[in-house]
Every structure is written in structure tokens, then in C-alpha cells.
Design an enzyme around this catalytic site. Structure first.
Site, mmCIF file in Angstrom:
data_model
loop_
_atom_site.group_PDB
_atom_site.id
_atom_site.type_symbol
_atom_site.label_atom_id
_atom_site.label_comp_id
_atom_site.label_asym_id
_atom_site.label_seq_id
_atom_site.Cartn_x
_atom_site.Cartn_y
_atom_site.Cartn_z
ATOM 1 N N ASP A 88 0.754 -1.196 0.089
ATOM 2 C CA ASP A 88 0.042 0.086 -0.090
ATOM 3 C C ASP A 88 0.883 1.564 0.094
ATOM 4 O OD1 ASP A 88 -1.636 -1.959 0.512
ATOM 5 O OD2 ASP A 88 -2.166 -1.144 2.564
ATOM 6 N N GLN A 104 4.112 0.541 2.366
ATOM 7 C CA GLN A 104 4.090 -0.771 3.110
ATOM 8 C C GLN A 104 5.345 -1.420 2.595
ATOM 9 O OE1 GLN A 104 2.525 -1.937 5.904
ATOM 10 N NE2 GLN A 104 2.748 0.164 6.207
ATOM 11 N N SER A 137 -0.666 0.616 7.304
ATOM 12 C CA SER A 137 -0.888 1.728 6.381
ATOM 13 C C SER A 137 -1.344 3.083 7.326
ATOM 14 C CB SER A 137 -1.871 1.250 5.500
ATOM 15 O OG SER A 137 -1.281 0.433 4.641
ATOM 16 N N ARG A 200 -8.429 -0.173 11.069
ATOM 17 C CA ARG A 200 -6.540 -0.014 10.416
ATOM 18 C C ARG A 200 -7.024 1.038 9.509
ATOM 19 N NH1 ARG A 200 -7.697 -5.402 9.153
ATOM 20 N NH2 ARG A 200 -7.988 -5.728 7.085
ATOM 21 N N ASP A 201 -5.910 1.560 8.966
ATOM 22 C CA ASP A 201 -5.685 2.245 7.746
ATOM 23 C C ASP A 201 -6.145 3.750 7.883
ATOM 24 O OD1 ASP A 201 -4.449 -0.107 6.932
ATOM 25 O OD2 ASP A 201 -6.346 -0.603 5.552
ATOM 26 N N GLU A 257 -10.767 -1.476 3.558
ATOM 27 C CA GLU A 257 -9.165 -1.408 3.789
ATOM 28 C C GLU A 257 -8.934 0.053 3.218
ATOM 29 O OE1 GLU A 257 -6.684 -5.164 4.490
ATOM 30 O OE2 GLU A 257 -6.955 -4.799 2.384
ATOM 31 N N TRP A 347 -4.787 -8.587 -4.019
ATOM 32 C CA TRP A 347 -4.481 -9.288 -2.823
ATOM 33 C C TRP A 347 -4.860 -10.911 -3.061
ATOM 34 C CZ3 TRP A 347 -1.670 -9.313 0.998
ATOM 35 C CH2 TRP A 347 -1.280 -8.042 1.577
#
Length: 915
Positions: A88, A104, A137, A200-201, A257, A347
Site C-alpha cells: 500500500d 508498506q 498503512s 486500521r489504515d 481497507e 490481494w
């Protein structure tokens, strides 16, 4: 292609670094993998047969300018990391004359800077792992008003990211020196985990109207918003994606995400602005991988309201390889564009691409806008940034012309270029443009007027299949479609073609395709086509693009030579073609290439034209073919290995005799000498001996550490496995000066080890020996016993070498059975003289051996009379009788007394000693 050659070639499933919250120690876990066999054209990973690798870069490469970023498939004007994994994009921002791109890399923030978003300078890792785990991230912002108090009243950079040690939580770090060094906030985390798995992120920006910082963070299949006055103290505001009653907005086929949230004028009207919320959607079966979606609506600093019905889904990209897109939080003063970059991957297969020593690249930076399309609908448009025009090296324009059937573009070809075309039609079924074309391969963009679809087809581009993150074969070579109204009667196409990617922007970026391709470097042709009618190509312009990683060559100078294959594995007696090409793409070659072979006894070469030769394998062995430009300045070497088509192994090294698995990249020099290569990942590389080990034995090798990468836990040693996948590995670990053993069986899974003597220098060859006595394994280093371990494994094993991201040289790799190499006569004598067996068991079992002896004697006579087929059948019958002998003893009540006889029988069968 010969099936024996195919067995050498495969792509690895790689551990998924995005297993959120994983602690470092959990990286020791072995992931079970399934494998697929691929054609030579599909891969560059050839276990045991790889060409010499690129140097192990530091973050700032020391490779000379002419060699830097010239590996096969290496993007020439897209961003990629020198080595290891890229994922990312993070923290995109402009500050003090520099664009910053973080990304990342194994749970860290790698870092690069640029003056134009095209030419990048790699810097050291910005955020490493710390006591709170990984740095996943997030965002970077400029704290212009020092709301944090970190900068003594001045401005500075703040990174907001996700940590993992206590579940996913949000932390911050700051830099006072333009992002060169970073300090973690001592009060991290600034937002603790609210008791959920996926949290997250964070995307963070300053909201002018409320004069607060806004954070958008993904929470499973939703986005949660927080506010803060200072980036430290955060308050929950709202959630979008699913309400308290469970009503959903958009696609919920997988976890959300990497959110982004920004405001854009509609059709350039600053008085009419909308907010765009984007999220990535994880790997899922519905879209056969990951994808992205966006929402258009209103945002007041606290709550996002979707303008469209909840079930309406807008996908960001019609291709397969655009994920985790993030926009720059700041641009240069006066630049009001919104520019984003995406991770050019998926992914479903994040780190399975056949590239080395790097994995992953970024899309071209794109300007995103909101525009009203021809149907009167507001949609997100994307186009390459205008800075791309600065790297145009040549221009080739064509006047208007008609196409019916096929029309080859003459005077322009290449692997790294840009094109723009305006096409109209009245009556046609299908038309398009074939890119990166050769006689056998091509990538096709087309308009199917009949079905009203646009498509980008990589099914015949080169790589057809790879191993996905689940260890399953994945059909990489597919066609991807998008809707298109045939009433439009015209189309504008802008394409960006690079060494391993195609990006297409249709009708000013209303529809975008982003796809990876892995095709031969010499596939450079371009062709237009029209089926079932004709098209009017009103204009078409091509531009070769300069590499953004090296200085441009002098005018009229060849920079380097590329070849269709850097490695050819050729069965004896078969023929392959090898093609060379010149770089840069615009170099005009007037003289034929010159070809020479180091060992003409192994291969035979014939020139087919100025750029292509045929190569025929004469006898097993390895040689090098060198291609030169006429003046001899530029050269390129190709490794040719001629194999014996009757075996899968080279000098006895190759795939596991049990499951055909073989991992990583190895060079085989002889029966007792091999070399591993850096993998730049934490996946274990393994190669095995062909012969099986039966009973007790001693295995020994002299192993020298050469160098190691930074990913994973670099180590190297010896592998033992049985047919039930029970395994025992013995590693030397230079970082901690230990002998480590890992066992994974039906009854246990775990690590044990011991310190090595401090005086041992692993940069020099050290002898590692394993002695087996039934289930007791004793480990020796330089002849000194250092450890013992009991591991339950089958009587018959396969042995090999294993490494994790280490280049090591193995010499004197030898195996000595604890007993002599028995023949059938030895077994008969042992059975006849055995005092352990009863008379009845002895007589019945000996009958099987006597019958086996008769079959082998008959086989010998048939061989002498050159009746090979009949002789083979007699041999099979002989081994079947020995198997019956072994089975008879195992089923008898005296099986424990006959243990040695059974071992001898198994040895004879496994080693085919009577053949």
C-alpha cells in the site's frame, strides 16, 4: 513443452504480510502450499537453474547507472522498490519542495522522495517495527499550526498509522527534518482498539470548516470517523457503511481497507463540490480477488451521507491490479489538483509475481476529478498527471486512416511508451489495439460493439497461471470487461505501456483498466484491428518514454540488449528460439546481432534473422550464449541448460520425490555442490536430493553463509521430510549464532535450538551433520555434537537444502547409510541365516525372494537380447515380489524381529538396486 522441463518451473505462494496483528515470532509458522507447473515463458523463478542475480541493493542502489533497474519486468517509469516487497502507498504528501511517497514493506514504512512524482530517490525506512508491533498503512500530514506541540510553534510532518501488538490501534510519529528521521509519540496508541479485529489504515486531514483533524479508519466493512484538535486526543463521530439496524451501503463482499476522503468540484465548478469516499475491498470470490469502490456524497466533518441508493456500487478500476489508492494530502502552493497513486497488485496474488529481486510496483500518479458523463451521471474520472509529458523521448503521429481487418503500426514499437487515439465508427462488430505483440503473444484492448463492452485481455500476454495466496492455481491470464454504450460511436483511448503493466484511460478516464502483464521483453509490436466492419482512426500518437531511473543514453547510442529469455531449459534433441532486442526502444538497429556459444558441443545455434536464432540441445550440460551488437560494446548472456529428458533432476537435485515441491531459486554445480539465492521474503527456499534415505543414516554438508536480506529471519541449513509431510529442519542462524531445529509432524510443531560456539565464523564454510538412529536425531557442527532431538518420522525420508532469504554455498553434501547398500543376494542370505524368524515365516517369506530372483535373472537375459520392454516388465514383477516379502513380514507376529530385513527390502525397492 516437455513435461520434464515444466516440473522445474513454478511460482511460490508467499506468506501474507497482511495477516493483521501478527507478532514477529509468529512468522516462524510454516504455511502449507500447493504448487502449479508453469511454462518457461511464465516465470523467472527456476529452482536450481537461475541466471546470476542482481546485486543485493541497499535502499540507495550502488549499481552503475547503465545497469540500475534493468531486470526483466522492471518498470521503467513506474515506482518500484529496489528489492523486497512493496504494498500500500502510505502518507503521500508534498512538503518543502518534495513529494513524499511512503509505502508498506513488511509492516514498515519505506520512504522515497521526488521533485515531480516520476523520478524518485529511495530513502531509509521511515517507520520500523517497535514495541507496539508493525507500522501498517496510514497517512502523513503537515501540522502547519503545531497543534500537536511537537514542533516548537513551527510546522512539521506527522504520520498516523496502525500498530499491531495489542490488536489494531492507531499511533502517531513525527519528523522535524523533512521526513528524514522520525520519533514515536510516547503516549501511543492515540486510539486504542475498540474490541474489534479490523481497525486500521487511518486517513487523516484538516477540515477547514470545523477547524479539526478528521480521521477515516476502516472498521471491518465500514468506515468510522473521528475528530481531533491536535492529532492526539480523538473523539468518535459516526460510522458509514452499515447502520445500527444492519443496513449496508455499497459492496460488502469482503473487508474494507485503506479509506480515502476528499472534496472535488463537479465539472470544475468550485461552487458545486462533492465529497468522494473510497475504500479498497479485500480478496473475495465474487470479484476473484481484491478491488476498490467509491461513494459520492456530502461530509460535514463528522458524518458522510451517500448521494446514491445504498445498493449502488461504483468500482474505481475495471482491471485487476489497482488497490489501496491514496491521494496526496498536500501539493505545491497553487496546485489544486487531487492526485492519487495505487498499489499495482491484487490481494489474490500479492507477492506471487515472477519478478526479482523486487515484488510490486505503483500505478502512475493520476489526477482524479468528478465529471458528468454523456449519460448525465456524475462519476470519478482518472487521468495520468501532466508531468508525464516531460519524459517523452520521441513522438510518432499518424494522419487519419481507415482500418478493416488488421493494420500493423510501422515505424514505432516498444515496451515502455504512451499512446493516444481517437477512433470513430458507423458499423463494426469489434475493434481494438494489440499491444506488446509478437507472433505468439499479445495484450489486447478492444471494444465489443455487439455486446456493448470494453475489454482488456491478457489471456495470451505471457504468464497464464500463478499460485495465489491460498496456494491454489489462479488463472492470471484472463479478459476483463466494462460496460460501454455503442450509441457513442466514438472513443478516446490513452494508454500507458511499461515493461510489466498496461494502464488504459478511456474517454478522458471515465473507465480505467490497470493490469499487470508478464510478457517477453522483445514483444514490442503494435497492431490495430477491426472485425465485422471498419473504423476511422481520426488520430493516433505514440510517445516513447524515458526511464525515470537512469540517465538517457546519448543520441544514436544503444543502451543495452534484452533477450526473450534469460534462461532456457532445453530437453536434449529439442529446439527453441531466442530473440534479442535493443534498448532504448527508439534505437534504430541497422546491423544484425552477433551470437556465440561458449560450448558448442552442448548446443547448436542457427541464425534465423537479424534478431533471432534457433538453439538445439545436443547433449546434457550447461552453456552460455552471448549476443553482441556489431561494435561489441553491448552484450547480453543467456544461460542454456540441456537436460536429459528421462529425469527431472540435475546432478540428482530437483523437486521432492514425494510431492514434487521445490521452492526458491538455486544454482546446481554438481552432485554435492549447490548455491541458494536471496529470496527477499520470509518464504523458505528448498531443493531436494533425488534418492531416498531408508533407515538410519548420516547426512553432512559444508555450508558457507555469503549474504542475507532484511526480510524474515535469515537462516540456512538442511531439510528432512517424509511422504506424510512430516518434516525436520536444521538451521544455522548467523544473526543470533544458533543452531535452530524446527519439527512439524502429526504429533508436534515447534522450535528447539542451542547456541553455537562464539568462535564460529559462519562466513566461512562450517560442517553441519545430522545423524539418525530410528527417531533420535543428533546434530553436529564441525564434528562436535551440539544437540539431540526425538522426532517421529517415517523410515524413508528425502533430504535437501533449505534457506530463508540467505545466499549460501553448499559443498560436500553427502549421505551415508548406517548400513551397507544392499542387493537382493544380501537380503536372501540375511533371511536364510536369520535366527530370529520361525521356520514357517522364514520359508514363506523366502519364497517371495526366490521368485523375485527368477524375475531379475529373466530380465537380464531379455536385456542381453535387446528386448527392453519385456525386460522392464520382468523387473517390475521382481520388485513386486520383494514388496510382498516386506508386506508379509510386517503383517506377521514376528514383525519386530524382522525389522532389519524389512529395512533392507525397502532400501532395495527405493533404490532399484536390481535394475
Amino acid at each position: 513443452m516437455n513435461k520434464n522441463v515444466a516440473r522445474f518451473l513454478r511460482i511460490l505462494e508467499v506468506n501474507d504480510e497482511r495477516i493483521r496483528g501478527r507478532k514477529n515470532k509468529e512468522a516462524f509458522k510454516i504455511v502449507k502450499r500447493k504448487f502449479v507447473l508453469l511454462s518457461i515463458a511464465s516465470v523467472i523463478i527456476a529452482a536450481g537453474f537461475g541466471p546470476q542475480e542482481a546485486e543485493n541493493f541497499e535502499e540507495e542502489s550502488t549499481i552503475s547507472d547503465t545497469e540500475y533497474y534493468t531486470e526483466q519486468y522492471r518498470p521503467q517509469y513506474h515506482f518500484s522498490t529496489p528489492q523486497g516487497r512493496l504494498a500500500d502507498p502510505n502518507g503521500l504528501i508534498y512538503y518543502n519542495g518534495e513529494y513524499h511517497l511512503f509505502h508498506q514493506k513488511m509492516g514498515t514504512w519505506a520512504h522515497a522522495v521526488s521533485k515531480d512524482m516520476l523520478h524518485w530517490e529511495h530513502l531509509p525506512i521511515a517507520l520500523e517495527h517497535d514495541e507496539l508491533g508493525q507500522a501498517l498503512s496510514g497517512t502523513a500530514v503537515i501540522d502547519w499550526n503545531d497543534t500537536t506541540g511537537f514542533f516548537d510553534g513551527k510546522a512539521g510532518m506527522v504520520a498516523i498509522y496502525t500498530s499491531t501488538a495489542n490488536g489494531e490501534e492507531q499511533g502517531i510519529a513525527y519528523s522535524k527534518d523533512n521526513g528524514r528521521t522520525w520519533a514515536r509519540y510516547t503516549g501511543n496508541p492515540v486510539i486504542e482498539n475498540p474490541g474489534i479485529k479490523d481497525f486500521r489504515d487511518p486517513k487523516v486531514f484538516w477540515h477547514e470548516e470545523t477547524e479539526k483533524w478528521v480521521m477515516a479508519v476502516t472498521t471491518d466493512k465500514s468506515v468510522t470517523f473521528y475528530n481531533s484538535p491536535n492529532l492526539i486526543n480523538w473523539e468518535y463521530q459516526s460510522k458509514f457503511g452499515v447502520d445500527e439496524q444492519g443496513n449496508e451501503e455499497g459492496s460488502h463482499i469482503a473487508v474494507w481497507e485503506t479509506p480515502d476522503l476528499f472534496r472535488l468540484p463537479v465539472d470544475g465548478d468550485k461552487e458545486n463540490q462533492k465529497w468522494v469516499l473510497t475504500v479498497s475491498i479485500g480478496d473475495n470470490p465474487v470479484t476473484e480477488g481484491s478491488t476498490n469502490q467509491y461513494f459520492i456524497g456530502e461530509f460535514d466533518g463528522s458524518v458522510f451521507v451517500n448521494d446514491h441508493s445504498p445498493e449502488k456500487i461504483f468500482y474505481t478500476d475495471a482491471g485487476k491490479d489497482f488497490y489501496a489508492a491514496q491521494s496526496f494530502n498536500e501539493l505545491a502552493e497553487g496546485d489544486d489538483r487531487r492526485i492519487w497513486i495505487g498499489w499495482m497488485a491484487n490481494w489474490r496474488y500479492p507477492y506471487e509475481s515472477p519478478t526479482y529481486p523486487w515484488m510490486g510496483s505503483m500505478s502512475i500518479p493520476r489526477e482524479v476529478t468528478l465529471q458528468t458523463n454523456q449519460e448525465g451521471e456524475i462519476r470519478l474520472f482518472q487521468e495520468p498527471i501532466r508531468e508525464l509529458e516531460t519524459i517523452r523521448a520521441t513522438e510518432q503521429s499518424f494522419d487519419s486512416f481507415m482500418v478493416e481487418g488488421n493494420h500493423e503500426i510501422e515505424g514505432f514499437s516498444g515496451a515502455s511508451y504512451e499512446f493516444e487515439a481517437q477512433i470513430s465508427w458507423d458499423d463494426v462488430d469489434e475493434f481494438g489495439i494489440r499491444l506488446r505483440q509478437s507472433e505468439k503473444e499479445e495484450t489486447v484492448f478492444g471494444v465489443d460493439v455487439t455486446d456493448e463492452t470494453l475489454f482488456l485481455d491478457r489471456s495470451n500476454a505471457g504468464l497464464q497461471t500463478l499460485i495465489d495466496r491460498n496456494g491454489e492455481p489462479f488463472p492470471f491470464g484472463k479478459r476483463f470487461n466494462a460496460p460501454f454504450s455503442s450509441d457513442r460511436k466514438s472513443i478516446k483511448i490513452r494508454g500507458l505501456v511499461d515493461e510489466s503493466s498496461v494502464e488504459l484511460f478511456i474517454d478522458n478516464g471515465e473507465t480505467v483498466f490497470t493490469n499487470l502483464i508478464y510478457t517477453k521483453p522483445t514483444n514490442t509490436g503494435i497492431e490495430l484491428y477491426a472485425n465485422g466492419g471498419s473504423i476511422n482512426v481520426e488520430s493516433i500518437d505514440f510517445y516513447h518514454l524515458q526511464s525515470t531511473w537512469r540517465d538517457a543514453p546519448k543520441e544514436g547510442e544503444m543502451e543495452r540488449i534484452v533477450v526473450s529469455d534469460e534462461l532456457i531449459i532445453l530437453p536434449q534433441g529439442e529446439t527453441a528460439e531466442l530473440t534479442a532486442g535493443a534498448k532504448p526502444d527508439w534505437f534504430i538497429q541497422t546491423e544484425p546481432f552477433q551470437w556465440t556459444a561458449d560450448n558448442e558441443g552442448i548446443i547448436e545455434i542457427h541464425e534465423l534473422n537479424d534478431k533471432t536464432i534457433s538453439v538445439k540441445g545436443l547433449k546434457p550440460g550447461t552453456t552460455t550464449v552471448t549476443v553482441r551488437e556489431p561494435n561489441g560494446i553491448s552484450t547480453k548472456k543467456v544461460t542454456i541448460r540441456v537436460t536429459d529428458s528421462s529425469t527431472d533432476y540435475l546432478f540428482g537435485w530437483g523437486p521432492s520425490p514425494f510431492n514434487r515441491a521445490i521452492d526458491g531459486k538455486w544454482d546446481v554445480f554438481g552432485q554435492s555442490t549447490i548455491n541458494s539465492f536471496l529470496s527477499f521474503s520470509q518464504v523458505w527456499s528448498r531443493i531436494y536430493r533425488e534418492e531416498l534415505l531408508t533407515g538410519d543414516f548420516t547426512l553432512s554438508a559444508d555450508i558457507k553463509w555469503i549474504k542475507q536480506g532484511s526480510e524474515g529471519f535469515p537462516k540456512y541449513g538442511i531439510a528432512l521430510e517424509d511422504q506424510d509431510s512430516n518434516s525436520l529442519f536444521a538451521f544455522l542462524n548467523k544473526d543470533i549464532n544458533k543452531l535452530e531445529t524446527f519439527a512439524e509432524t502429526s504429533s508436534e510443531s515447534g522450535w528447539e535450538g542451542v547456541d553455537l560456539p562464539a568462535a564460529i565464523d559462519l562466513a566461512e564454510p562450517q560442517n553441519l551433520k545430522i545423524e539418525r538412529k530410528e527417531n533420535l536425531f543428533t546434530f553436529y557442527v564441525n564434528g562436535v555434537e551440539v544437540y539431540k532431538r526425538i522426532v517421529e518420522m517415517d523410515d524413508t525420508l528425502t533430504a535437501g537444502a533449505i534457506t530463508e532469504n540467505v545466499e549460501a554455498r553448499y559443498t560436500n553434501f553427502t549421505v551415508e547409510p548406517a548400513f551397507k547398500k544392499y542387493r537382493l543376494d544380501d537380503l536372501i542370505e540375511a533371511a536364510e541365516t536369520s535366527s530370529e524368524l520361525s521356520k514357517g515365516v522364514k520359508q514363506s517369506s523366502l519364497a517371495h525372494l526366490k521368485n523375485a530372483q527368477k524375475h531379475f535373472e529373466k530380465a537380464q537375459q531379455l536385456y542381453e537380447n535387446k528386448k527392453v520392454v519385456q525386460a522392464n516388465k520382468e523387473e517390475v514383477k521382481g520388485y513386486e515380489k520383494i514388496e510382498q516379502f516386506s508386506s508379509h513380514l510386517q503383517k506377521s507376529k514376528e514383525n519386530q524381529k524382522a525389522k532389519d530385513l524389512i529395512k533392507m527390502a525397502v532400501y532395495i525397492i527405493n533404490h532399484q538396486t536390481e535394475s
